[in-house]
Scaffold this active site. Structure first.
Site, PDB file in Angstrom:
ATOM      1  CG  ASP A  13     -89.369   0.998   6.897  1.00 21.53           C
ATOM      2  OD1 ASP A  13     -88.828   0.704   8.043  1.00 21.53           O
ATOM      3  OD2 ASP A  13     -90.699   0.656   6.690  1.00 21.53           O
ATOM      4  CE  LYS A  16     -85.394   5.692  10.361  1.00 19.26           C
ATOM      5  NZ  LYS A  16     -86.207   5.023   9.340  1.00 19.26           N
ATOM      6  N   GLY A  40     -88.069  -0.340  13.092  1.00 22.81           N
ATOM      7  CA  GLY A  40     -87.196  -1.673  12.808  1.00 22.81           C
ATOM      8  C   GLY A  40     -86.132  -1.346  11.773  1.00 22.81           C
ATOM      9  CG  HIS A  41     -83.819   1.713  12.902  1.00 22.19           C
ATOM     10  ND1 HIS A  41     -83.306   2.487  13.803  1.00 22.19           N
ATOM     11  CD2 HIS A  41     -84.836   1.886  12.379  1.00 22.19           C
ATOM     12  CE1 HIS A  41     -84.278   3.481  13.639  1.00 22.19           C
ATOM     13  NE2 HIS A  41     -85.354   3.300  12.644  1.00 22.19           N
ATOM     14  CD  GLN A 225     -91.027   5.769  14.512  1.00 21.07           C
ATOM     15  OE1 GLN A 225     -90.473   6.584  15.194  1.00 21.07           O
ATOM     16  NE2 GLN A 225     -90.697   4.355  14.599  1.00 21.07           N
TER      17      GLN A 225
HETATM   18  P1  GDP Z   1     -84.831   1.797   8.558  1.00 28.32           P
HETATM   19  O1  GDP Z   1     -86.031   1.716   9.402  1.00 28.32           O
HETATM   20  O2  GDP Z   1     -84.549   3.198   8.023  1.00 28.32           O
HETATM   21  O3  GDP Z   1     -83.350   1.419   9.384  1.00 28.32           O
HETATM   22  O4  GDP Z   1     -84.709   0.892   7.423  1.00 28.32           O
HETATM   23  P2  GDP Z   1     -85.060  -0.729   7.497  1.00 28.32           P
HETATM   24  O5  GDP Z   1     -84.052  -1.492   8.236  1.00 28.32           O
HETATM   25  O6  GDP Z   1     -86.521  -0.836   7.983  1.00 28.32           O
HETATM   26  O7  GDP Z   1     -85.386  -1.058   5.824  1.00 28.32           O
HETATM   27  C1  GDP Z   1     -84.272  -0.758   5.083  1.00 28.32           C
HETATM   28  C2  GDP Z   1     -84.019  -2.214   4.403  1.00 28.32           C
HETATM   29  O8  GDP Z   1     -83.202  -1.870   3.234  1.00 28.32           O
HETATM   30  C3  GDP Z   1     -83.234  -2.990   5.269  1.00 28.32           C
HETATM   31  O9  GDP Z   1     -83.554  -4.658   4.894  1.00 28.32           O
HETATM   32  C4  GDP Z   1     -81.921  -2.859   4.650  1.00 28.32           C
HETATM   33  O10 GDP Z   1     -80.928  -4.229   4.923  1.00 28.32           O
HETATM   34  C5  GDP Z   1     -82.010  -2.616   3.150  1.00 28.32           C
HETATM   35  N1  GDP Z   1     -81.091  -1.804   2.635  1.00 28.32           N
HETATM   36  C6  GDP Z   1     -80.338  -0.448   3.160  1.00 28.32           C
HETATM   37  N2  GDP Z   1     -79.508   0.202   2.264  1.00 28.32           N
HETATM   38  C7  GDP Z   1     -79.608  -0.656   1.389  1.00 28.32           C
HETATM   39  C8  GDP Z   1     -78.868  -0.863   0.063  1.00 28.32           C
HETATM   40  O11 GDP Z   1     -78.115   0.115  -0.535  1.00 28.32           O
HETATM   41  N3  GDP Z   1     -79.308  -1.832  -0.928  1.00 28.32           N
HETATM   42  C9  GDP Z   1     -80.083  -2.729  -0.478  1.00 28.32           C
HETATM   43  N4  GDP Z   1     -80.237  -3.717  -1.399  1.00 28.32           N
HETATM   44  N5  GDP Z   1     -80.704  -3.177   0.620  1.00 28.32           N
HETATM   45  C10 GDP Z   1     -80.435  -1.894   1.352  1.00 28.32           C
HETATM   46  P1  IMO Z   2     -88.468   2.935  11.292  1.00 29.78           P
HETATM   47  O1  IMO Z   2     -87.858   3.466  12.383  1.00 29.78           O
HETATM   48  C1  IMO Z   2     -92.028   2.828   8.472  1.00 29.78           C
HETATM   49  C2  IMO Z   2     -95.851   3.924  10.470  1.00 29.78           C
HETATM   50  C3  IMO Z   2     -96.767   2.747  10.665  1.00 29.78           C
HETATM   51  C4  IMO Z   2     -98.146   3.808  10.675  1.00 29.78           C
HETATM   52  C5  IMO Z   2     -97.819   4.984  11.332  1.00 29.78           C
HETATM   53  C6  IMO Z   2     -98.084   4.928  12.864  1.00 29.78           C
HETATM   54  O2  IMO Z   2     -88.247   1.512  10.950  1.00 29.78           O
HETATM   55  O3  IMO Z   2     -88.484   3.704   9.813  1.00 29.78           O
HETATM   56  P2  IMO Z   2     -97.431   3.668  15.124  1.00 29.78           P
HETATM   57  O4  IMO Z   2     -97.443   2.162  15.501  1.00 29.78           O
HETATM   58  O5  IMO Z   2     -96.121   4.435  15.044  1.00 29.78           O
HETATM   59  O6  IMO Z   2     -98.407   4.217  15.891  1.00 29.78           O
HETATM   60  O7  IMO Z   2     -97.741   3.867  13.595  1.00 29.78           O
HETATM   61  O8  IMO Z   2     -96.264   5.092  11.378  1.00 29.78           O
HETATM   62  N1  IMO Z   2     -94.515   3.603  11.287  1.00 29.78           N
HETATM   63  C7  IMO Z   2     -93.828   3.376  10.275  1.00 29.78           C
HETATM   64  N2  IMO Z   2     -93.548   3.153   9.133  1.00 29.78           N
HETATM   65  N3  IMO Z   2     -90.759   2.750   9.297  1.00 29.78           N
HETATM   66  C8  IMO Z   2     -91.289   2.755  10.788  1.00 29.78           C
HETATM   67  O9  IMO Z   2     -90.057   2.978  11.552  1.00 29.78           O
HETATM   68  C9  IMO Z   2     -92.334   3.205  11.348  1.00 29.78           C
HETATM   69  N4  IMO Z   2     -92.763   3.494  12.496  1.00 29.78           N
HETATM   70  C10 IMO Z   2     -94.163   3.681  12.389  1.00 29.78           C
HETATM   71  O10 IMO Z   2     -96.747   1.913   9.679  1.00 29.78           O
HETATM   72  O11 IMO Z   2     -98.294   4.082   9.269  1.00 29.78           O
HETATM   73 MG    MG Z   3     -87.503   0.034   9.449  1.00 31.29          MG
END
Ligand code: GDP
Ligand code: IMO
Ligand code: MG
Length: 432
Positions: A13, A16, A40-41, A225
């Site tokens: 999270d 990416k 979840g991206h 991840q």
């Molecule tokens: P990922 O799994 O690495 O793709 O990240 P996620 O999408 O799960 O979580 C990142 C969250 O931060 C998302 O809701 C993005 O929209 C948000 N985000 C990313 N970069 C920024 C930033 O520079 N500022 C703010 N406020 N939100 C950001």
């Molecule tokens: P993105 O790509 C954050 C965590 C779960 C748990 C562990 C194992 O959005 O960054 P799993 O279901 O993979 O067997 O869970 O890994 N986890 C993540 N945490 N971002 C993710 O993906 C994750 N994918 C798995 O919360 O701790």
């Molecule tokens: Mg994510």
């Protein structure tokens, strides 16, 4: 490029998806190499918010081909649903724009049931998985008992037979634990429809990429991840079951290392973790609330896949330094710098004190990690809203100092930070 690998440098999270979306403008192909719909991206573009779980985050660029690699585990029902939801909002998805490896593994409904059963059995020691069947699917892969996306190319009866046999095998395990089993035939029905839908997209991804690379195409590998969730390099067993680190891109796509030019690590400007396991800089109280937000904004720290509140804390440089080493990062980038605005002072964990001994890198055992006391360095904060800054020089000097100090402590250049979730909310640092 030719290949740039983008990885998460923390516990997932890191943002990416939004960075991939931005970098995809200069790529021909964006390829996911690990994980499944546990990811979840989030991509925010012109006020719309796209939450991608299986489809690579370059999909909003019409000229980019999206690739799903052999290192992934794919739930066919959820993939079809994701494709259809994107099509509904006008995203063009066809076999010319999406290529699925014939060697990825299939998550069955029984894997999901087993994931839940295992978590339940662990009680307070549970991993905190996303309950998407990820662990059981990779277990069948390495146990040489899984079924693969390429099996969907077989004739319907043959695929149905393999699917039912795979579900029956998992049923035995459920039965042994005294749990309800699945009606294998019924559970297989929707997968047969999904197989019909997905068949035209499935091919040999390694050869596809090899030929594209030889033809001079630029490939961006999208990590899911994060480094500290890696099956080998994370805080085992509180990890996922795949290899999100840079090495995973090579095995998860079947490409050779000599094509790789850059490895970019994405890290949040503070730390978050969702699920169980040690997190030395975790905070309670006002600062954690500041980082997490109330949930009113889509970028607040609540899981994109599960909705769970994320644990929050100060930036852990010990973990980042480790990520720089394990991935061989050529560059680090910080996201969510805007969220640091409004704090009087900021802390960086530069080392751990474990039983009186100082550690610059994380220790191997979770027992030691649980006892780690972060050694903090305190830096001044800033109050300005930085979300409209676009150049390094526009940032308050305290923000520039924070970035420089992190780069120095990790021994990796930081050429880019983000100051908001939208595609253009990026600040470049020409000085590196
Ligand atoms: P990922 O799994 O690495 O793709 O990240 P996620 O999408 O799960 O979580 C990142 C969250 O931060 C998302 O809701 C993005 O929209 C948000 N985000 C990313 N970069 C920024 C930033 O520079 N500022 C703010 N406020 N939100 C950001
Ligand atoms: P993105 O790509 C954050 C965590 C779960 C748990 C562990 C194992 O959005 O960054 P799993 O279901 O993979 O067997 O869970 O890994 N986890 C993540 N945490 N971002 C993710 O993906 C994750 N994918 C798995 O919360 O701790
Ligand atoms: Mg994510």
């Amino acid at each position: 490029m030719p290949i740039t690998i983008l990885i998460g440098a923390q516990w997932g999270d890191e943002g990416k998806g939004r960075v991939v979306d931005w970098m995809a403008a200069s790529a021909d192909i964006v390829a996911r190499y690990a994980g499944g719909d546990n990811a979840g991206h989030t991509v925010a573009l012109d006020g719309e918010v796209y939450k991608l779980h299986l489809i690579p985050s370059g999909i909003l660029h019409s000229k980019v081909v999206s690739v799903m690699g052999n290192g992934m585990v794919i739930n066919p029902d959820n993939l079809v649903r994701e494709i259809q939801a994107l099509r509904k909002i006008g995203v063009d998805i066809s076999p010319e724009r999406l290529v699925i490896s014939s060697r990825a593994h299939i998550i069955t409904p029984a894997h999901i049931a087993l994931d839940k059963a295992k978590e339940l059995a662990l009680g307070d020691d549970k991993i905190g998985t996303t309950l998407r069947g990820i662990g059981p699917a990779y277990l069948d892969k390495t146990g040489r008992a899984g079924i693969r996306t390429g099996d969907m190319l077989l004739d319907v009866e043959e695929f149905a037979e393999r699917l039912v046999a795979a579900i029956e095998m998992s049923n035995e395990e459920l039965r042994a634990q005294g749990l309800d089993t699945l009606d294998a035939l019924q559970a297989a029905q929707s997968y047969l429809q999904a197989a019909d839908f997905l068949r035209p997209y499935i091919r040999d991804v390694s050869i596809y990429l090899y030929e594209a690379l030889k033809a001079g195409k630029k490939v961006l590998c999208e990590g899911a991840q994060g480094t500290l969730l890696d099956i080998d390099h994370g805080s085992y067993p509180f990890v996922t079951s795949s290899s999100p680190t840079a090495g995973g891109a090579l095995t998860g796509l079947g490409v050779g290392p000599l094509f790789v030019d850059n490895v970019l690590g994405v890290a949040k400007a503070f730390s978050t973790r969702v699920g169980g396991g040690p997190m030395p800089t975790e905070l309670d109280g006002a600062i954690a609330e500041h980082f997490r937000g109330s949930g009113a904004n889509f970028w607040d720290e609540f899981g994109t896949t599960t909705g769970r509140p994320r644990r929050c804390g100060w930036l852990d440089v010990v973990m980042l330094r480790y990520a720089v080493g394990v991935n061989g990062l050529s560059e680090l980038m910080l996201t969510k710098m805007d969220i640091l605005s409004g704090l009087d002072e900021l802390k960086l964990a530069t080392a751990y004190n474990i039983d009186g001994e100082l550690f610059a890198f994380p220790p191997v055992t979770n027992e030691q990690l649980e006892r780690a006391k972060p050694v903090y360095e305190t830096l001044p904060g800033w109050s300005e809203d930085i979300s409209n800054c676009r150049r390094f020089d526009d940032l308050p000097s305290a923000a520039r100092d924070y970035i420089k100090r992190v780069a120095q402590l990790c021994d990796a250049p930081i050429n880019m930070v983000s100051v908001g979730p939208e595609r253009d909310q990026l600040v470049m640092n020409p000085a590196g």
